[in-house]
Design a protein around this motif. Structure first.
Motif, PDB file in Angstrom:
ATOM      1  N   GLN A  18       7.096  -5.408   4.231  1.00 32.80           N
ATOM      2  CA  GLN A  18       6.270  -4.238   4.638  1.00 32.80           C
ATOM      3  C   GLN A  18       6.028  -4.325   6.059  1.00 32.80           C
ATOM      4  OE1 GLN A  18       3.010  -3.477   2.038  1.00 32.80           O
ATOM      5  NE2 GLN A  18       3.990  -1.459   1.553  1.00 32.80           N
ATOM      6  N   SER A  77       3.218   3.754   2.378  1.00 33.95           N
ATOM      7  CA  SER A  77       2.194   3.815   2.707  1.00 33.95           C
ATOM      8  C   SER A  77       0.937   4.704   2.331  1.00 33.95           C
ATOM      9  CB  SER A  77       1.692   3.326   4.217  1.00 33.95           C
ATOM     10  OG  SER A  77       2.298   4.563   5.007  1.00 33.95           O
ATOM     11  N   SER A  93      -2.727   3.493   5.711  1.00 34.68           N
ATOM     12  CA  SER A  93      -2.694   1.742   5.457  1.00 34.68           C
ATOM     13  C   SER A  93      -1.798   1.484   4.240  1.00 34.68           C
ATOM     14  CB  SER A  93      -4.129   1.387   4.361  1.00 34.68           C
ATOM     15  OG  SER A  93      -4.397   2.369   3.386  1.00 34.68           O
ATOM     16  N   ASN A  94      -1.376   0.011   4.253  1.00 32.47           N
ATOM     17  CA  ASN A  94      -0.584  -0.290   2.986  1.00 32.47           C
ATOM     18  C   ASN A  94      -1.017  -1.590   3.145  1.00 32.47           C
ATOM     19  OD1 ASN A  94       0.366  -2.072   5.210  1.00 32.47           O
ATOM     20  ND2 ASN A  94       2.238  -0.923   5.556  1.00 32.47           N
ATOM     21  N   GLN A  95      -0.194  -2.574   2.415  1.00 33.93           N
ATOM     22  CA  GLN A  95      -0.946  -3.899   1.801  1.00 33.93           C
ATOM     23  C   GLN A  95      -0.857  -4.927   3.009  1.00 33.93           C
ATOM     24  OE1 GLN A  95       1.804  -4.247  -1.186  1.00 33.93           O
ATOM     25  NE2 GLN A  95       0.698  -3.371  -2.705  1.00 33.93           N
TER      26      GLN A  95
END
Length: 155
Positions: A18, A77, A93-95
């Motif tokens: 990602q 996301s 946000s994402n991881q």
């Protein structure tokens, strides 16, 4: 020497890479005031998605009225609009990463209602001042004409 027939797969992993999230933007679409409450409509957006939400503020207290609160973007996301005390937060946000923008809801409402109040008062105030000054000039003119006639008769 190891042959292909003797190789054995022990574990497989699926790796997803990602990228960091896109920058986020929080845009105020509209601010309106009705008596003691203030309504804000905001759009939280990224390069690949956007959501819109409405907040109502009364004094120093705000709450979220309607619109989307969160959304999964095309890139996977998460885009989320929330309220923390009197700040509206747009979070992307994402991881791997997260970015956010904040704006003070009560400050926006105070600016709007104060500007609205001042613009209304200033027009009214100007009318009152002009009328009062005109009235004072007319009264002074009548008094001075009366006094001039009185002094002319005494001579």
């Amino acid at each position: 020497m190891v042959t292909a027939a003797s190789e054995q797969i022990l574990t497989e992993y699926k790796v997803i890479v990602q990228d960091p999230v896109y920058p986020v933007d929080l845009i105020i679409d509209s601010v309106s005031s009705i008596s003691s409450s203030c309504n804000l409509t905001l759009t939280c957006s990224t390069e690949d998605s956007n959501i819109s939400s409405t907040f109502t503020c009364t004094g120093k207290t705000c709450h979220q009225e309607g619109g989307e609160k969160s959304k999964v973007t095309k890139s996977g996301s998460s885009l989320h609009v929330s309220l923390s005390h009197v700040s509206i937060i747009c979070n992307h946000s994402n991881q791997v990463s997260w970015l956010q923008k904040k704006t003070a809801a009560d400050h926006l409402c105070l600016q709007y209602t104060e500007a609205e109040r001042l613009s209304g008062v200033s027009i009214c105030l100007v009318k009152k001042v002009v009328f009062s000054v005109g009235l004072i000039i007319m009264v002074l003119a009548v008094i001075s004409v009366h006094l001039m006639e009185k002094f002319d008769k005494q001579k």
